[in-house]
Design a protein around this motif. Structure first.
Motif, PDB file in Angstrom:
ATOM      1  N   ALA A 256       0.838  -1.204   0.000  1.00 41.12           N
ATOM      2  CA  ALA A 256       0.000   0.000   0.000  1.00 41.12           C
ATOM      3  C   ALA A 256       0.873   1.254   0.000  1.00 41.12           C
ATOM      4  N   GLN A 257       0.327   2.338  -0.528  1.00 41.07           N
ATOM      5  CA  GLN A 257       1.056   3.607  -0.525  1.00 41.07           C
ATOM      6  C   GLN A 257       0.824   4.384   0.759  1.00 41.07           C
ATOM      7  N   TYR A 258      -0.420   4.295   1.280  1.00 41.47           N
ATOM      8  CA  TYR A 258      -0.780   5.086   2.460  1.00 41.47           C
ATOM      9  C   TYR A 258      -1.182   4.187   3.623  1.00 41.47           C
ATOM     10  N   ALA A 259      -0.814   4.607   4.820  1.00 45.06           N
ATOM     11  CA  ALA A 259      -1.287   3.978   6.052  1.00 45.06           C
ATOM     12  C   ALA A 259      -2.297   4.921   6.684  1.00 45.06           C
ATOM     13  N   MET A 260      -3.535   4.458   6.864  1.00 45.11           N
ATOM     14  CA  MET A 260      -4.621   5.290   7.356  1.00 45.11           C
ATOM     15  C   MET A 260      -5.132   4.766   8.702  1.00 45.11           C
ATOM     16  N   CYS A 261      -5.789   5.644   9.446  1.00 40.92           N
ATOM     17  CA  CYS A 261      -6.445   5.240  10.689  1.00 40.92           C
ATOM     18  C   CYS A 261      -7.677   6.114  10.873  1.00 40.92           C
ATOM     19  N   ASN A 262      -8.847   5.508  10.698  1.00 39.88           N
ATOM     20  CA  ASN A 262     -10.116   6.242  10.802  1.00 39.88           C
ATOM     21  C   ASN A 262     -10.131   7.504   9.934  1.00 39.88           C
ATOM     22  N   GLY A 263      -9.678   7.360   8.675  1.00 41.69           N
ATOM     23  CA  GLY A 263      -9.708   8.476   7.734  1.00 41.69           C
ATOM     24  C   GLY A 263      -8.534   9.424   7.829  1.00 41.69           C
ATOM     25  N   GLN A 264      -7.630   9.200   8.778  1.00 42.45           N
ATOM     26  CA  GLN A 264      -6.463  10.069   8.943  1.00 42.45           C
ATOM     27  C   GLN A 264      -5.220   9.395   8.365  1.00 42.45           C
ATOM     28  N   LYS A 265      -4.454  10.134   7.543  1.00 44.62           N
ATOM     29  CA  LYS A 265      -3.217   9.571   7.004  1.00 44.62           C
ATOM     30  C   LYS A 265      -2.149   9.546   8.086  1.00 44.62           C
ATOM     31  N   ILE A 266      -1.614   8.359   8.346  1.00 41.30           N
ATOM     32  CA  ILE A 266      -0.585   8.192   9.360  1.00 41.30           C
ATOM     33  C   ILE A 266       0.809   8.224   8.735  1.00 41.30           C
ATOM     34  N   GLY A 275      15.833   1.431  -6.046  1.00 38.29           N
ATOM     35  CA  GLY A 275      14.668   0.554  -6.043  1.00 38.29           C
ATOM     36  C   GLY A 275      14.099   0.263  -4.670  1.00 38.29           C
ATOM     37  N   SER A 276      14.623   0.927  -3.635  1.00 33.73           N
ATOM     38  CA  SER A 276      14.108   0.713  -2.283  1.00 33.73           C
ATOM     39  C   SER A 276      12.861   1.562  -2.043  1.00 33.73           C
ATOM     40  N   VAL A 277      12.261   1.401  -0.884  1.00 31.44           N
ATOM     41  CA  VAL A 277      11.069   2.154  -0.491  1.00 31.44           C
ATOM     42  C   VAL A 277      11.336   2.846   0.840  1.00 31.44           C
ATOM     43  N   SER A 278      10.913   4.105   0.962  1.00 25.92           N
ATOM     44  CA  SER A 278      11.078   4.854   2.211  1.00 25.92           C
ATOM     45  C   SER A 278       9.715   5.117   2.841  1.00 25.92           C
ATOM     46  N   LEU A 279       9.691   5.155   4.160  1.00 23.48           N
ATOM     47  CA  LEU A 279       8.461   5.411   4.917  1.00 23.48           C
ATOM     48  C   LEU A 279       8.519   6.802   5.511  1.00 23.48           C
ATOM     49  N   TYR A 280       7.437   7.586   5.313  1.00 23.45           N
ATOM     50  CA  TYR A 280       7.369   8.953   5.835  1.00 23.45           C
ATOM     51  C   TYR A 280       6.149   9.090   6.736  1.00 23.45           C
ATOM     52  N   ALA A 281       6.388   9.488   7.971  1.00 21.03           N
ATOM     53  CA  ALA A 281       5.285   9.703   8.910  1.00 21.03           C
ATOM     54  C   ALA A 281       4.602  11.033   8.629  1.00 21.03           C
ATOM     55  N   ASN A 282       3.310  11.115   8.877  1.00 25.33           N
ATOM     56  CA  ASN A 282       2.560  12.355   8.736  1.00 25.33           C
ATOM     57  C   ASN A 282       2.753  13.174  10.008  1.00 25.33           C
ATOM     58  N   THR A 283       3.854  13.905  10.071  1.00 20.71           N
ATOM     59  CA  THR A 283       4.217  14.632  11.291  1.00 20.71           C
ATOM     60  C   THR A 283       3.318  15.836  11.554  1.00 20.71           C
ATOM     61  N   LYS A 284       2.502  16.218  10.538  1.00 22.19           N
ATOM     62  CA  LYS A 284       1.603  17.352  10.737  1.00 22.19           C
ATOM     63  C   LYS A 284       0.332  16.954  11.493  1.00 22.19           C
ATOM     64  N   LEU A 285       0.122  15.657  11.649  1.00 20.63           N
ATOM     65  CA  LEU A 285      -1.073  15.180  12.339  1.00 20.63           C
ATOM     66  C   LEU A 285      -0.940  15.420  13.834  1.00 20.63           C
ATOM     67  N   ASP A 286      -1.969  15.996  14.423  1.00 21.29           N
ATOM     68  CA  ASP A 286      -1.966  16.283  15.856  1.00 21.29           C
ATOM     69  C   ASP A 286      -2.004  14.977  16.639  1.00 21.29           C
ATOM     70  N   LEU A 287      -1.068  14.828  17.589  1.00 22.16           N
ATOM     71  CA  LEU A 287      -1.003  13.597  18.381  1.00 22.16           C
ATOM     72  C   LEU A 287      -2.280  13.366  19.171  1.00 22.16           C
ATOM     73  N   ALA A 288      -2.931  14.473  19.575  1.00 20.69           N
ATOM     74  CA  ALA A 288      -4.188  14.340  20.328  1.00 20.69           C
ATOM     75  C   ALA A 288      -5.249  13.647  19.484  1.00 20.69           C
ATOM     76  N   THR A 289      -5.200  13.876  18.166  1.00 17.47           N
ATOM     77  CA  THR A 289      -6.164  13.238  17.266  1.00 17.47           C
ATOM     78  C   THR A 289      -5.976  11.731  17.283  1.00 17.47           C
ATOM     79  N   ILE A 290      -4.717  11.280  17.277  1.00 17.01           N
ATOM     80  CA  ILE A 290      -4.427   9.860  17.310  1.00 17.01           C
ATOM     81  C   ILE A 290      -4.893   9.238  18.624  1.00 17.01           C
TER      82      ILE A 290
END
Length: 295
Positions: A256-266, A275-290
């Motif tokens: 998958a390209q995106y990791a989601m949680c209840n409609g929020q991109k994680i 040819g490798s793959v890198s993982l980027y966290a959605n650091t703009k997401l408020d921790l309180a939301t999680i």
């Protein structure tokens, strides 16, 4: 006036539009400490080949962006190149170089061009507004040029269509910027640099300020020594924990390209080198939301 060239000794001492975000402490690319020492002549800005390539790409994009702006603004003319302004009534060296001048009869307006890989990198948080650092830069240009009308900023992303943002002139913000610029100039004359901060730019500047190793020793404050060692030990543990968490998220994502949680991109997966793959966290997401989602 004689046009100032970026990189010249005169340019280094002059308060220009590109330096305003750093002077205000809102730059995403450098720090007040780093900018102060550059302007004081204590350090030099190192332009790497990739960064120079980005500059060259940006200048090339200006040509296409100017044509795009003309199509979107019928009846207006646009200059072929940059135009530089300065105000003799300010008590410090100043300049503002605009990418293009839009004109229609006696009307004038600033047309700036910025590049970005994506809207996310550009800094559009969904409001459609120009990021604060670029807004301050354009308001400085409006003030120095004396054109107190809306300016256009053409965003040219590497992926997707260009967008035109509007920056309204704000006299109150302009007054604050001028006051801060004057205080900055006085601090340079007095030799009083800003405080250290935790940015990479400041760290790299401190290294530039003290390149020699003379073999001597210095006695550290016990509190600083304790926090330094304690932080490094904690960092080793944190790095291991982060690596473990990234492995778990990547494993859960599969292809998958995106990791989601209840409609929020994680997080999202992006192509990396070789040819490798890198993982980027959605650091703009408020921790309180999680936390709300988890509960």
């Amino acid at each position: 006036m004689t046009k100032l060239e970026p990189g010249s000794p005169e340019w280094a001492k002059t308060i220009t539009a590109s330096k305003i975000p750093a002077i205000l402490g809102i730059s995403r690319w450098t720090s007040q400490f780093a900018m102060w020492h550059q302007m004081a002549g204590n350090t030099t800005e190192v332009i790497s080949e990739p960064r120079q390539d980005n500059f060259d790409y940006g200048h090339a994009v200006e040509v296409a962006a100017a044509e795009y702006w003309k199509y979107r603004n019928p009846g207006w003319r646009i200059s072929r190149g940059e135009i530089q302004f300065s105000r003799a009534d300010l008590p410090f060296p100043n300049a503002a170089t605009i990418d293009r001048r839009g004109s229609r009869g006696s009307r004038r307006r600033i047309v700036e061009v910025k590049t970005a890989r994506s809207l996310e990198e550009w800094g559009d948080d969904g409001t459609g507004n120009v990021p604060a650092d670029y807004t301050a830069q354009v308001i400085w240009q409006q003030f120095i040029a004396g054109w107190h009308v809306a300016a256009d900023l053409v965003l040219w992303p590497q992926y997707g269509m260009p967008r035109i943002y509007t920056v309204e002139y704000d006299s109150q913000i302009a007054a604050v910027i001028v006051d801060r610029a004057l205080a900055w100039h006085k601090s340079l004359e007095a030799g009083e640099p800003p405080e250290l901060d935790d940015t990479v730019a400041t760290y790299e500047t401190v290294k530039q300020l003290h390149p020699d190793i003379d073999g001597s020793s210095v006695e550290l404050d016990p509190d600083l020594a304790h926090r330094f060692i304690d932080w490094h030990q904690e960092q080793k543990q944190t790095n291991a924990s982060v690596t473990g968490m990234k492995s778990k998220v990547l494993d859960a994502m599969g292809s998958a390209q995106y990791a989601m949680c209840n409609g929020q991109k994680i997080a999202d997966r992006r192509p990396g080198r070789g040819g490798s793959v890198s993982l980027y966290a959605n650091t703009k997401l408020d921790l309180a939301t999680i936390k709300e989602i988890a509960s």
